[in-house]
Scaffold this motif. Sequence first.
Motif, PDB file in Angstrom:
ATOM      1  N   GLY A  77       0.819  -1.213   0.000  1.00 13.53           N
ATOM      2  CA  GLY A  77       0.000   0.000   0.000  1.00 13.53           C
ATOM      3  C   GLY A  77       0.852   1.262   0.000  1.00 13.53           C
ATOM      4  O   GLY A  77       0.568   2.220  -0.720  1.00 13.53           O
ATOM      5  N   LEU A  78       1.922   1.254   0.799  1.00 12.98           N
ATOM      6  CA  LEU A  78       2.805   2.419   0.862  1.00 12.98           C
ATOM      7  C   LEU A  78       3.526   2.628  -0.467  1.00 12.98           C
ATOM      8  O   LEU A  78       3.654   3.763  -0.952  1.00 12.98           O
ATOM      9  N   ALA A  85       9.292   2.040   1.330  1.00 11.46           N
ATOM     10  CA  ALA A  85       9.107   1.156   2.485  1.00 11.46           C
ATOM     11  C   ALA A  85       9.511  -0.265   2.125  1.00 11.46           C
ATOM     12  O   ALA A  85       9.519  -0.645   0.945  1.00 11.46           O
ATOM     13  N   ALA A  86       9.847  -1.060   3.135  1.00 14.59           N
ATOM     14  CA  ALA A  86      10.212  -2.463   2.911  1.00 14.59           C
ATOM     15  C   ALA A  86       9.881  -3.249   4.161  1.00 14.59           C
ATOM     16  O   ALA A  86       9.628  -2.684   5.225  1.00 14.59           O
ATOM     17  N   GLU A  94      18.494 -14.579   1.443  1.00 18.43           N
ATOM     18  CA  GLU A  94      19.581 -13.746   1.962  1.00 18.43           C
ATOM     19  C   GLU A  94      19.848 -12.545   1.055  1.00 18.43           C
ATOM     20  O   GLU A  94      20.125 -11.448   1.524  1.00 18.43           O
ATOM     21  N   SER A  95      19.720 -12.753  -0.275  1.00 19.67           N
ATOM     22  CA  SER A  95      19.966 -11.663  -1.219  1.00 19.67           C
ATOM     23  C   SER A  95      18.925 -10.550  -1.063  1.00 19.67           C
ATOM     24  O   SER A  95      19.242  -9.359  -1.174  1.00 19.67           O
ATOM     25  N   GLU A  96      17.656 -10.940  -0.783  1.00 20.44           N
ATOM     26  CA  GLU A  96      16.602  -9.950  -0.564  1.00 20.44           C
ATOM     27  C   GLU A  96      16.895  -9.124   0.679  1.00 20.44           C
ATOM     28  O   GLU A  96      16.731  -7.904   0.695  1.00 20.44           O
ATOM     29  N   GLN A  97      17.334  -9.822   1.739  1.00 19.72           N
ATOM     30  CA  GLN A  97      17.629  -9.124   2.981  1.00 19.72           C
ATOM     31  C   GLN A  97      18.820  -8.185   2.811  1.00 19.72           C
ATOM     32  O   GLN A  97      18.825  -7.064   3.329  1.00 19.72           O
ATOM     33  N   GLN A  98      19.832  -8.641   2.052  1.00 16.44           N
ATOM     34  CA  GLN A  98      21.015  -7.813   1.840  1.00 16.44           C
ATOM     35  C   GLN A  98      20.669  -6.533   1.089  1.00 16.44           C
ATOM     36  O   GLN A  98      21.191  -5.456   1.374  1.00 16.44           O
ATOM     37  N   GLU A  99      19.743  -6.653   0.126  1.00 14.86           N
ATOM     38  CA  GLU A  99      19.291  -5.480  -0.627  1.00 14.86           C
ATOM     39  C   GLU A  99      18.644  -4.454   0.310  1.00 14.86           C
ATOM     40  O   GLU A  99      18.853  -3.246   0.179  1.00 14.86           O
ATOM     41  N   ILE A 100      17.862  -4.969   1.286  1.00 18.64           N
ATOM     42  CA  ILE A 100      17.228  -4.086   2.266  1.00 18.64           C
ATOM     43  C   ILE A 100      18.281  -3.421   3.145  1.00 18.64           C
ATOM     44  O   ILE A 100      18.215  -2.227   3.425  1.00 18.64           O
ATOM     45  N   PHE A 101      19.294  -4.194   3.564  1.00 14.70           N
ATOM     46  CA  PHE A 101      20.370  -3.630   4.381  1.00 14.70           C
ATOM     47  C   PHE A 101      21.096  -2.515   3.621  1.00 14.70           C
ATOM     48  O   PHE A 101      21.445  -1.477   4.199  1.00 14.70           O
ATOM     49  N   LEU A 111      10.338   3.684   5.957  1.00 13.68           N
ATOM     50  CA  LEU A 111       9.718   2.741   6.900  1.00 13.68           C
ATOM     51  C   LEU A 111      10.255   1.337   6.671  1.00 13.68           C
ATOM     52  O   LEU A 111      10.349   0.881   5.529  1.00 13.68           O
ATOM     53  N   LEU A 112      10.569   0.667   7.758  1.00  9.51           N
ATOM     54  CA  LEU A 112      11.001  -0.736   7.699  1.00  9.51           C
ATOM     55  C   LEU A 112      10.131  -1.553   8.645  1.00  9.51           C
ATOM     56  O   LEU A 112      10.126  -1.310   9.850  1.00  9.51           O
ATOM     57  N   TYR A 113       9.383  -2.506   8.090  1.00 14.97           N
ATOM     58  CA  TYR A 113       8.533  -3.395   8.885  1.00 14.97           C
ATOM     59  C   TYR A 113       9.324  -4.650   9.253  1.00 14.97           C
ATOM     60  O   TYR A 113       9.946  -5.283   8.386  1.00 14.97           O
ATOM     61  N   VAL A 114       9.268  -5.016  10.528  1.00 17.41           N
ATOM     62  CA  VAL A 114      10.057  -6.149  11.025  1.00 17.41           C
ATOM     63  C   VAL A 114       9.212  -6.993  11.965  1.00 17.41           C
ATOM     64  O   VAL A 114       8.456  -6.465  12.777  1.00 17.41           O
TER      65      VAL A 114
END
Length: 703
Positions: A77-78, A85-86, A94-101, A111-114
């Motif tokens: 939605g954002l 946002a992510a 792991e590659s998806e998470q690294q991109e977020i990092f 915004l980061l949802y965890v």
Amino acid sequence: MEEMQLRATLKEYFGYDSFRPLQRKIIDAVFAGNDNLVIMPTGGGKSICYQLPALLLPEITLVISPLIALMKDQVDGLTANGVPAAFLNSSQHESEQQEIFNRIEKNELKLLYVAPESLQVIDRFLNDGKVSLIAIDEAHCISSWGHDFRPAYTQLGYLKNRFPTTPLIALTATADKATRKDICHQLNIPNALKHIASFDRKNLSLEVRQGIKRFEQIEDFIERRRKESGIIYCLSRKNTEEVAARLSARGYKAEAYHAGLGHMERIKIQEDFINDRSQIICATIAFGMGIDKSNIRWVIHYNMPKNLEGYYQEIGRAGRDGLASDTLLFHSYADVVQLQKFAANSKNEEVQLAKLERMKQYSEAFTCRRKILLNYFGEFKEDDCGNCDICRNPPMFFDGTLIAQKALSCIYRLKGQEPITLVIDVLRGSQNEAVLEKNYQQVKTYGAGKEISWRDWQQYIIQLINIGYIEIAFHKHNQLQLTPLAKTVLFEGAPVRLAKIPTEKEIKIQEETVSKRKDSSLFEKLRQLRLRIAQEEGIPAYLIFNDATLKEMEKERPMTDEDFMNINGVGRKKMQDYGYQFIKEIISYKKKKPAKKKKAKKGNTYKLTLELYNEGLSIEEISERRGLAPTTIFSHLAKLYDEGNPIDMKQFISKEDLEAVRKARIELGTPEALKPYFEHFQQAMDYGAIRVALAVLQKEEKV
């Protein structure tokens, strides 16, 4: 924060011209650096209370959320609104998470949802000062007093110690006083400002029925709602599957959802529902907390919930867009017995049983149901709501002394050793095995109430329980037993007033009256357009525009960019992405079926643009004269050109750009939306040029 900047951000990214009650006060408290506890009903606008500040605060906003589906839905939605946002959770590669990092390091995210379980993974990327705001969504999950306790949430108390100067905002739709206090204690925010919004969801119709012939009643209920999405909550997995199978056999797109399904299967069912590929979900309470679908029009409880908090949150998933929506609750003593068994195995058994009793009282009440709900959450209402089954059809009372004497006498003669089903069988003179085996046909009251239907006897006995003449011995297989008060009726002739039971025909007529809606062909056309766009883009339809926004389009019929931007729910990005198609649909509908003529807004019609064009002014000069964006002026000229006005549209676009759009149109499958072209050209060609090119090409096709 300045008022003008807040309102501009609200409109730009969320499409709203004004804040809802409490939102502005909460946002101001966030900017002031305060901790906050927000109790706001589902659909009340909780998310904006931290999403809007996140856009204006310098660093990242961390959002703790309990479910993957909830995080994905919020981020989708954002993103659709143009907000960076992510979300981060254990299901990602792991590659998806690294991109977020990497995006965190480059300050590209607002915004980061965890999930609570993933907090340690990102801990090394964050320090005090790097996080501008912490939001705890579904905060009731931290409290064992809450209705949806989750052990993983109990670790969140460390966040305030880890980020002592960062404001923390805890949000939930339902929490009684004990739960509110516990949330603040466990999150280490004892001085949090408490913001408690009204729990009165006026758009929700409330209705309760006896759990007799449930499926037949459900089928009748949804028959008049065939085009609408809804949820049916069941107590057991078996019921979800049975109801879904029977509805599917009747031609409905229904799916069962429960914790026994595989992870990927649950995700698929949930996404099919969100994206309108399925219409009905038959679910256990495992479903729903992660759903931000705004156009759910009804919620049915096949079984009675275990408490009013859970019930309120579940019905709150209907009508999040503010439009009229219906809720229906079935209840029976079998449900009560089952829920008591569940409570018996819990740590806080006494609390759960007390809350179950309140739920039971609500189900069996003959007073305004909304009053009962609001009173429970500490909000007192004097007037009846007018939008529940009791208010719509107030009970008529009559002298029920003889009926009460028959029922009480029967229970007395059965020595208080039988449940309601057998008591009714004896009163009605049934000759089934249970009666004959115990020789109850010899009891003096056998057949004393054979003129009253089984259904009505059940209702009358429930009333006698509520009044206080009968009690249920749950610990003795639900035996009906007399209270001391019953003696005044049996031996002293005390009068008893009972409420008249409506017939099944009366209930059906009432249901037809309440649910009868007049379909609007323009609304349907806009809804179908929204669905087509959603399918093309692979996102839920309500993320494009919710039903309330479509209803306002239907009413206002905007035919220019600036009028379209005045619609609630339309922000700048959505105007650019979808405005052209929706305006075109509205214009097309008006040509086929003219609407009532409305007075044009002063200086706000496309005809004024035509006059200025005919005077020889350039696009830039018209834009400056009218105080409108150049892209809006282009949209006016495109419409005028399409209607046959002598406008040389080709002067506004080069031959190369025109040919590029012509080629792209063929490659993309002739989409009408501007966004696919904008993305195709990797934002190298602006929306105004694309709009001009399409106007020229479409006119060529007509010639």
